[in-house]
Write an enzyme that holds these catalytic residues in place. Structure first.
Site, PDB file in Angstrom:
ATOM      1  N   LYS A  58       0.814  -1.235  -0.096  1.00 36.92           N
ATOM      2  CA  LYS A  58      -0.139  -0.052   0.165  1.00 36.92           C
ATOM      3  C   LYS A  58       0.789   1.231   0.062  1.00 36.92           C
ATOM      4  O   LYS A  58       2.239   1.018   0.071  1.00 36.92           O
ATOM      5  CB  LYS A  58      -0.940  -0.080   1.099  1.00 36.92           C
ATOM      6  CG  LYS A  58      -2.034  -1.322   1.277  1.00 36.92           C
ATOM      7  CD  LYS A  58      -2.867  -0.917   0.183  1.00 36.92           C
ATOM      8  CE  LYS A  58      -3.801  -2.090  -0.733  1.00 36.92           C
ATOM      9  NZ  LYS A  58      -4.210  -3.035   0.567  1.00 36.92           N
TER      10      LYS A  58
HETATM   11  C1  LIG Z   1      -5.443  -4.131   0.637  1.00 34.67           C
HETATM   12  C2  LIG Z   1      -7.140  -3.823   0.474  1.00 34.67           C
HETATM   13  C3  LIG Z   1      -7.935  -4.218   1.391  1.00 34.67           C
HETATM   14  C4  LIG Z   1      -7.563  -5.128   2.815  1.00 34.67           C
HETATM   15  O1  LIG Z   1      -6.245  -4.829   3.411  1.00 34.67           O
HETATM   16  P1  LIG Z   1      -5.145  -5.754   4.075  1.00 34.67           P
HETATM   17  O2  LIG Z   1      -4.395  -4.843   4.944  1.00 34.67           O
HETATM   18  O3  LIG Z   1      -4.475  -6.506   3.118  1.00 34.67           O
HETATM   19  O4  LIG Z   1      -5.991  -6.662   4.984  1.00 34.67           O
HETATM   20  C5  LIG Z   1      -9.093  -3.905   1.366  1.00 34.67           C
HETATM   21  N1  LIG Z   1      -9.531  -3.567   0.453  1.00 34.67           N
HETATM   22  C6  LIG Z   1      -8.942  -2.918  -0.582  1.00 34.67           C
HETATM   23  C7  LIG Z   1      -9.671  -2.330  -1.837  1.00 34.67           C
HETATM   24  C8  LIG Z   1      -7.456  -3.050  -0.638  1.00 34.67           C
HETATM   25  O5  LIG Z   1      -6.910  -2.790  -1.632  1.00 34.67           O
END
Ligand SMILES: *Cc1c(COP(=O)(O)O)cnc(C)c1O
Length: 382
Positions: free
Chosen positions: A181
């Site tokens: 992210k």
């Molecule tokens: C990454 C992501 C999540 C979940 O986050 P995690 O930290 O991987 O559990 C949820 N929604 C979207 C759109 C994402 O890209």
């Protein structure tokens, strides 16, 4: 040359920050977690920031804390990561998949409105690719229909909606700090809100329903005492993860501007290529997590790029086509069209302009070849 679709940007500073946690001997939730929360509170100018161990769990704990129960319906786009959807199932509620607009890849107020029923309790809004949804209208709809809004802002850390940071307004915002992210904690997430009642509940649920107030009250007299007041989870963030996040937060502006530069580079070049249709976004305001376009002969292009050492992805396989939901799901024409055409190109904070130029040159090559691949790879629908 090998270019992956995404990767974390981490280095010596993150490692030495983690080292300090090792030396302190306090690995669980403590000083670094609260510092991380306080910095986010300042950044978003919100009353409550609750750090948790993933973005998915941020969404789960938010849904659980608005008393989502059996048979309640939650509207969610189908074109999103499974992490937006599974938390609804965990609460025993029903995901109602909503279509998205082809030119934003986001749900619009009109598309959401069509899915509202008497059973609708909440809407999970995803800001796809960092482009904020039309929140003014969506928040107004929620008010009119008495619905809660959970923003899944996993793609939009640092994005700006009408001069406001995503996460600085609205009902409840959830972020993810997983490895790829915009900023990472290794793994992590956060729930951000102003409402005290919901926040108090989330704070308890994050650590097994234990009421910290009673804990603190008796700390001196009876340090062993605690009381469990709610159904809860073990979702708190660790100091190890927060230590990484603390360093990443300092690099946030740099990371975002790097991503914006890559996306703008792609836009300017790909806009001119027959066969590619870009999604128009203002990269002075959008902090892109992924960079997605629509492509003719998408599967062939993916294979061609892979053979050139470039890994691409499809964000996402629509949830309503997944085996878990397929039998019950209604058709979503835009989402199904998009699933056949979208491709996500490499983008990450440490990516060099010359890497983007290489990707661009290979895409040009693909569409310029005289004998365009005879065999069109069959779509592999789940
Ligand atoms: C990454 C992501 C999540 C979940 O986050 P995690 O930290 O991987 O559990 C949820 N929604 C979207 C759109 C994402 O890209």
């Amino acid at each position: 040359m090998k270019i992956s679709q995404s990767k974390p940007s981490i280095g010596r500073e993150e490692l030495s920050s983690v080292n300090k946690v090792f030396q302190s001997g306090w690995l669980g939730m403590g000083k670094q977690v609260f510092e991380f929360e306080n910095l986010l509170k300042k950044l978003f100018k919100r009353k409550y920031v609750i750090a948790v161990n993933s973005g998915t769990n941020a969404i789960h704990i938010a849904l659980d804390s608005i008393w989502l129960r059996k048979n309640d319906e939650v509207i969610v786009p189908s074109l999103t990561f499974a992490g937006s959807v599974q938390p609804i199932i965990l609460c025993g509620a029903k995901p109602v998949f909503c279509d998205v607009d082809k030119d934003t890849l986001n749900m619009s107020e009109e598309l959401i409105r069509r899915k509202v029923t008497r059973k609708t309790k909440a809407i999970i809004v995803v800001h796809y690719g960092g482009l904020p949804c039309d929140m003014d209208r969506i928040l107004k709809l929620a008010k009119e229909k008495h619905l809660r809004i959970i923003e899944d802002a996993a793609h939009a850390f640092g994005s700006i909606y009408k001069e406001k940071l995503v996460g600085s307004f609205g009902d409840i915002t959830c972020f993810s700090f997983d490895p790829i992210k915009n900023i990472t904690c290794g793994e992590g997430g956060a729930v951000i809100l102003d409402d005290k009642k919901t926040a108090d509940l989330i704070i308890k649920k994050r650590i097994l329903g234990i009421d910290k107030d009673t804990w603190n009250r008796y700390k001196h007299k009876r340090s062993w005492f605690y009381s469990v007041k709610e159904r809860g989870y073990r979702y708190h963030m660790s100091n190890i993860n927060a230590a990484i996040g603390l360093v990443q937060l300092k690099k946030m502006d740099f990371f975002i501007s790097q991503r914006q530069k890559i996306a703008t580079r792609y836009d300017n070049a790909l806009r001119k290529i027959n066969g590619i249709q870009i999604i128009e976004r203002d990269y002075r305001k959008v902090a892109p997590f992924n960079y997605t376009v629509m492509a003719e002969k998408r599967n062939n292009l993916m294979e061609f790029l892979q053979n050139s050492g470039i890994t691409t992805g499809i964000n996402y396989i629509p949830n309503h086509l997944q085996p878990l939901f397929k039998s019950k799901a209604a058709k979503l024409p835009n989402t199904e069209y998009l699933y056949r055409h979208i491709i996500s190109l490499p983008i990450y904070s440490g990516m060099k302009i010359k890497d983007a130029d290489y990707v661009i040159s290979r895409i040009k090559e693909f569409y310029n070849r005289k004998k365009v691949t005879k065999k069109v790879i069959e779509q592999n629908m789940p």
